[in-house]
Design a protein around this motif. Structure first.
Motif, PDB file in Angstrom:
ATOM      1  N   HIS A   1      38.667  48.333  26.907  1.00 45.49           N
ATOM      2  CA  HIS A   1      37.973  47.090  27.224  1.00 45.49           C
ATOM      3  C   HIS A   1      37.941  46.238  25.965  1.00 45.49           C
ATOM      4  O   HIS A   1      38.247  46.722  24.869  1.00 45.49           O
ATOM      5  CB  HIS A   1      36.549  47.336  27.750  1.00 45.49           C
ATOM      6  CG  HIS A   1      35.610  47.920  26.753  1.00 45.49           C
ATOM      7  ND1 HIS A   1      35.637  49.234  26.359  1.00 45.49           N
ATOM      8  CD2 HIS A   1      34.606  47.344  26.044  1.00 45.49           C
ATOM      9  CE1 HIS A   1      34.682  49.446  25.472  1.00 45.49           C
ATOM     10  NE2 HIS A   1      34.048  48.314  25.254  1.00 45.49           N
TER      11      HIS A   1
ATOM     12  N   HIS B   1      35.890  42.859  23.681  1.00 48.20           N
ATOM     13  CA  HIS B   1      34.549  42.427  23.276  1.00 48.20           C
ATOM     14  C   HIS B   1      34.514  40.920  23.043  1.00 48.20           C
ATOM     15  O   HIS B   1      35.494  40.331  22.604  1.00 48.20           O
ATOM     16  CB  HIS B   1      34.121  43.147  21.992  1.00 48.20           C
ATOM     17  CG  HIS B   1      33.972  44.610  22.170  1.00 48.20           C
ATOM     18  ND1 HIS B   1      34.944  45.508  21.788  1.00 48.20           N
ATOM     19  CD2 HIS B   1      32.986  45.331  22.734  1.00 48.20           C
ATOM     20  CE1 HIS B   1      34.544  46.731  22.094  1.00 48.20           C
ATOM     21  NE2 HIS B   1      33.357  46.655  22.666  1.00 48.20           N
ATOM     22  N   PHE B   2      33.372  40.339  23.352  1.00 43.24           N
ATOM     23  CA  PHE B   2      33.092  38.946  23.027  1.00 43.24           C
ATOM     24  C   PHE B   2      32.001  38.963  21.964  1.00 43.24           C
ATOM     25  O   PHE B   2      30.946  39.578  22.156  1.00 43.24           O
ATOM     26  CB  PHE B   2      32.603  38.154  24.250  1.00 43.24           C
ATOM     27  CG  PHE B   2      32.252  36.738  23.898  1.00 43.24           C
ATOM     28  CD1 PHE B   2      33.235  35.761  23.826  1.00 43.24           C
ATOM     29  CD2 PHE B   2      30.948  36.387  23.596  1.00 43.24           C
ATOM     30  CE1 PHE B   2      32.923  34.457  23.479  1.00 43.24           C
ATOM     31  CE2 PHE B   2      30.620  35.082  23.241  1.00 43.24           C
ATOM     32  CZ  PHE B   2      31.611  34.115  23.178  1.00 43.24           C
TER      33      PHE B   2
ATOM     34  N   SER C   1      29.246  41.559  23.518  1.00 43.69           N
ATOM     35  CA  SER C   1      29.240  42.004  24.907  1.00 43.69           C
ATOM     36  C   SER C   1      30.634  42.473  25.295  1.00 43.69           C
ATOM     37  O   SER C   1      31.642  42.063  24.712  1.00 43.69           O
ATOM     38  CB  SER C   1      28.750  40.897  25.836  1.00 43.69           C
ATOM     39  OG  SER C   1      29.513  39.725  25.665  1.00 43.69           O
ATOM     40  N   ASP C   2      30.673  43.350  26.285  1.00 42.73           N
ATOM     41  CA  ASP C   2      31.936  43.871  26.792  1.00 42.73           C
ATOM     42  C   ASP C   2      32.619  42.838  27.667  1.00 42.73           C
ATOM     43  O   ASP C   2      31.960  42.094  28.394  1.00 42.73           O
ATOM     44  CB  ASP C   2      31.708  45.131  27.642  1.00 42.73           C
ATOM     45  CG  ASP C   2      31.259  46.318  26.818  1.00 42.73           C
ATOM     46  OD1 ASP C   2      31.590  46.382  25.615  1.00 42.73           O
ATOM     47  OD2 ASP C   2      30.583  47.198  27.374  1.00 42.73           O
ATOM     48  N   ILE C   3      33.932  42.800  27.588  1.00 44.38           N
ATOM     49  CA  ILE C   3      34.741  42.040  28.533  1.00 44.38           C
ATOM     50  C   ILE C   3      35.797  43.003  29.053  1.00 44.38           C
ATOM     51  O   ILE C   3      36.329  43.816  28.303  1.00 44.38           O
ATOM     52  CB  ILE C   3      35.378  40.771  27.916  1.00 44.38           C
ATOM     53  CG1 ILE C   3      36.174  41.085  26.652  1.00 44.38           C
ATOM     54  CG2 ILE C   3      34.337  39.723  27.631  1.00 44.38           C
ATOM     55  CD1 ILE C   3      36.931  39.895  26.087  1.00 44.38           C
ATOM     56  N   GLN C   4      36.033  42.937  30.326  1.00 48.81           N
ATOM     57  CA  GLN C   4      37.013  43.839  30.924  1.00 48.81           C
ATOM     58  C   GLN C   4      38.403  43.216  30.824  1.00 48.81           C
ATOM     59  O   GLN C   4      38.631  42.124  31.329  1.00 48.81           O
ATOM     60  CB  GLN C   4      36.648  44.133  32.375  1.00 48.81           C
ATOM     61  CG  GLN C   4      35.322  44.879  32.519  1.00 48.81           C
ATOM     62  CD  GLN C   4      35.225  46.106  31.622  1.00 48.81           C
ATOM     63  OE1 GLN C   4      36.125  46.931  31.569  1.00 48.81           O
ATOM     64  NE2 GLN C   4      34.119  46.218  30.912  1.00 48.81           N
ATOM     65  N   VAL C   5      39.269  43.913  30.120  1.00 51.88           N
ATOM     66  CA  VAL C   5      40.650  43.495  29.959  1.00 51.88           C
ATOM     67  C   VAL C   5      41.499  44.706  30.309  1.00 51.88           C
ATOM     68  O   VAL C   5      41.336  45.767  29.711  1.00 51.88           O
ATOM     69  CB  VAL C   5      40.944  43.050  28.505  1.00 51.88           C
ATOM     70  CG1 VAL C   5      42.378  42.609  28.358  1.00 51.88           C
ATOM     71  CG2 VAL C   5      39.999  41.955  28.064  1.00 51.88           C
TER      72      VAL C   5
ATOM     73  N   THR D   1      39.272  41.374  20.711  1.00 56.21           N
ATOM     74  CA  THR D   1      37.961  40.805  20.402  1.00 56.21           C
ATOM     75  C   THR D   1      38.080  39.296  20.444  1.00 56.21           C
ATOM     76  O   THR D   1      38.954  38.711  19.797  1.00 56.21           O
ATOM     77  CB  THR D   1      37.464  41.263  19.014  1.00 56.21           C
ATOM     78  OG1 THR D   1      37.453  42.693  18.965  1.00 56.21           O
ATOM     79  CG2 THR D   1      36.057  40.747  18.748  1.00 56.21           C
TER      80      THR D   1
ATOM     81  N   CYS E   1      28.100  32.020  22.845  1.00 56.25           N
ATOM     82  CA  CYS E   1      27.609  32.495  24.137  1.00 56.25           C
ATOM     83  C   CYS E   1      26.841  31.386  24.875  1.00 56.25           C
ATOM     84  O   CYS E   1      26.444  30.392  24.257  1.00 56.25           O
ATOM     85  CB  CYS E   1      26.718  33.728  23.959  1.00 56.25           C
ATOM     86  SG  CYS E   1      25.083  33.394  23.270  1.00 56.25           S
TER      87      CYS E   1
END
Length: 130
Positions: free
Chosen positions: A77, A79-80, A89-93, A118, A123
């Motif tokens: 996954h 991150h942002f 925060s997590d971002i799904q990639v 990343t 935000c």
């Protein structure tokens, strides 16, 4: 992997990290656990987080606002990172999309073990605050 003696503190550090999506620093983990383990030291937290990172049990998100941040989720996954408040925060990639970032034929025969993604920006909360 080397067999290690079971430690309640070590297990508590790992569980604290796995129980949050906040990507805490060692200091944050220390603050969370010192009430339950008054003899816990910040050095013990750092040492164990680095051990977990070496073993691949956790990952480092990198340095954010001067502190290394950690993630208990090791599945692929991204991150942002907010440049305003430092929130991570997590971002799904999906892994296939990450592999497209660096075409395999341009890797010169290298074996890819991991690709990190990343994204940095501001935000929604910081955008609203101006």
């Amino acid at each position: 992997m080397k067999t290690r003696k079971h430690s309640r503190k070590r297990e508590a550090i790992l569980q604290n990290l796995r129980a949050t999506t906040a990507h805490p620093s060692a200091d944050r983990v220390f603050q969370d656990l010192r009430g339950e383990y008054p003899d816990l030291s910040l050095a013990t937290v750092y040492r164990n987080l680095l051990l977990f990172k070496e073993e691949g049990v956790i990952q480092s998100v990198g340095t954010v606002s001067g502190q290394e941040r950690f993630d208990g989720q090791t599945t692929p996954h991204g991150h942002f990172v907010c440049r305003g408040c430092g929130d991570v925060s997590d971002i799904q990639v999906s892994p296939d999309k990450l592999a497209m970032v660096v075409p395999i034929d341009q890797m010169g025969g290298c074996q890819i073990d991991r690709i990190d993604c990343t994204v940095y920006g501001i935000c929604p909360n910081c955008l609203k605050a101006g």
